[in-house]
Design a protein around this motif. Structure first.
Motif, short mmCIF file in Angstrom:
data_model
loop_
_atom_site.label_atom_id
_atom_site.label_comp_id
_atom_site.label_asym_id
_atom_site.label_seq_id
_atom_site.Cartn_x
_atom_site.Cartn_y
_atom_site.Cartn_z
N UNK A 53 -13.06 -1.38 -14.12
CA UNK A 53 -11.88 -2.25 -14.08
C UNK A 53 -10.60 -1.42 -14.02
N UNK A 54 -10.55 -0.37 -14.82
CA UNK A 54 -9.37 0.51 -14.82
C UNK A 54 -9.22 1.21 -13.48
N UNK A 55 -10.32 1.66 -12.89
CA UNK A 55 -10.27 2.32 -11.59
C UNK A 55 -9.72 1.36 -10.54
N UNK A 56 -10.18 0.09 -10.56
CA UNK A 56 -9.68 -0.91 -9.61
C UNK A 56 -8.18 -1.13 -9.80
N UNK A 57 -7.74 -1.22 -11.04
CA UNK A 57 -6.31 -1.43 -11.31
C UNK A 57 -5.49 -0.23 -10.83
N UNK A 58 -6.00 0.96 -11.02
CA UNK A 58 -5.29 2.16 -10.56
C UNK A 58 -5.22 2.17 -9.03
N UNK A 59 -6.32 1.77 -8.36
CA UNK A 59 -6.31 1.72 -6.90
C UNK A 59 -5.27 0.73 -6.40
N UNK A 60 -5.20 -0.45 -7.04
CA UNK A 60 -4.21 -1.45 -6.64
C UNK A 60 -2.80 -0.91 -6.85
N UNK A 61 -2.58 -0.25 -7.97
CA UNK A 61 -1.27 0.32 -8.26
C UNK A 61 -0.92 1.39 -7.22
N UNK A 62 -1.89 2.23 -6.88
CA UNK A 62 -1.64 3.27 -5.87
C UNK A 62 -1.33 2.64 -4.52
N UNK A 63 -2.05 1.58 -4.15
CA UNK A 63 -1.80 0.90 -2.88
C UNK A 63 -0.40 0.29 -2.87
N UNK A 64 -0.02 -0.33 -3.99
CA UNK A 64 1.32 -0.91 -4.09
C UNK A 64 2.38 0.17 -3.96
N UNK A 65 2.18 1.26 -4.65
CA UNK A 65 3.15 2.36 -4.58
C UNK A 65 3.22 2.94 -3.16
N UNK A 66 2.06 3.06 -2.50
CA UNK A 66 2.04 3.57 -1.14
C UNK A 66 2.80 2.65 -0.20
N UNK A 69 6.54 2.93 -0.93
CA UNK A 69 7.05 4.19 -0.40
C UNK A 69 7.18 4.13 1.11
N UNK A 70 6.19 3.53 1.77
CA UNK A 70 6.23 3.38 3.24
C UNK A 70 7.45 2.56 3.66
N UNK A 71 7.68 1.44 2.94
CA UNK A 71 8.82 0.59 3.28
C UNK A 71 10.14 1.34 3.06
N UNK A 72 10.23 2.05 1.95
CA UNK A 72 11.47 2.78 1.66
C UNK A 72 11.69 3.90 2.68
N UNK A 73 10.61 4.57 3.07
CA UNK A 73 10.74 5.66 4.03
C UNK A 73 11.12 5.15 5.42
N UNK A 74 10.62 3.97 5.80
CA UNK A 74 10.85 3.45 7.14
C UNK A 74 12.02 2.46 7.22
N UNK A 75 12.66 2.17 6.10
CA UNK A 75 13.80 1.25 6.12
C UNK A 75 14.90 1.71 7.09
N UNK A 76 15.25 2.99 7.12
CA UNK A 76 16.29 3.40 8.07
C UNK A 76 15.88 3.14 9.54
N UNK A 77 14.59 3.22 9.83
CA UNK A 77 14.12 2.96 11.19
C UNK A 77 14.11 1.47 11.51
N UNK A 78 13.78 0.65 10.52
CA UNK A 78 13.63 -0.79 10.75
C UNK A 78 14.97 -1.53 10.66
#
Length: 143
Positions: A53-66, A69-78
Motif C-alpha cells: 500500500x505504501x509503495x502504491x502511494x509513493x508511486x502515485x505521489x511520484x507520478x503527481x510530482x512528475x 514538474x512537466x507542467x512547470x517546465x513546459x509552461x513557458x512553451x505552452x
C-alpha cells in the motif's frame, strides 16, 4: 518385601506419569509452536500488505510530482499558445455578437406574437383551475 513391592510400584507409577507428562508437554509445545507460527504468518501478511500500500502511494505521489514538474517546465512553451487561443476566442466572440443580436431582433416579434396567442389560453386555464379548486373546497366537509 512389602516395602520393596510398594517402592517398585511407586517407581513404576512415577515413570509412567513422567512419560505421560512428557508426551503432554510435547503436545502443548507443538500447539504453542503452531499458534506462534500462525501469528508470525499473519503479521508477515499484514506487513506485506501495508508495504505494498505504501509503495502504491509513493508511486502515485511520484507520478503527481512528475506531472507537476512537466507542467512547470513546459509552461513557458505552452503559455504563448494559450494566449493566442484566448485572443482568437475573443476576436471570434466580437465577430459573432452582431449575428446573435440580429437573431434576437428577429425572434422578438415571433415570441411577442406567440405570447399574445397563448395569453388567452393561459387565462382560461387559470380560471378553470380556480373553478376546480373552489368546487373541491365546497365538497370538503367543514372543519
Amino acid at each position: 518385601m512389602k516395602f520393596s513391592l510398594v517402592t517398585a510400584l511407586v517407581v513404576v507409577l512415577a515413570v509412567s506419569h513422567g512419560s505421560e507428562a512428557k508426551s503432554l508437554l510435547k503436545r502443548d509445545v507443538q500447539s504453542e509452536v503452531d499458534r506462534v507460527t500462525k501469528l508470525i504468518r499473519d503479521m508477515s501478511a499484514s506487513i506485506t500488505a501495508a508495504t505494498q500500500d505504501m509503495v502504491e502511494k509513493v508511486k502515485v505521489l511520484e507520478l503527481t510530482n512528475t506531472a507537476q514538474t512537466y507542467m512547470e517546465d513546459n509552461r513557458p512553451k505552452i503559455q504563448p499558445l494559450v494566449d493566442k487561443v484566448q485572443a482568437e476566442a475573443a476576436k471570434l466572440q466580437e465577430q459573432v455578437k452582431p449575428y446573435f443580436a440580429n437573431i434576437k431582433d428577429q425572434m422578438k416579434p415571433l415570441t411577442d406574437n406567440f405570447n399574445a396567442q397563448v395569453q388567452p389560453l393561459t387565462t382560461m386555464m387559470e380560471k378553470f383551475f380556480q373553478q376546480v379548486m373552489d368546487q373541491t373546497k365546497a365538497l370538503l366537509p367543514p372543519q
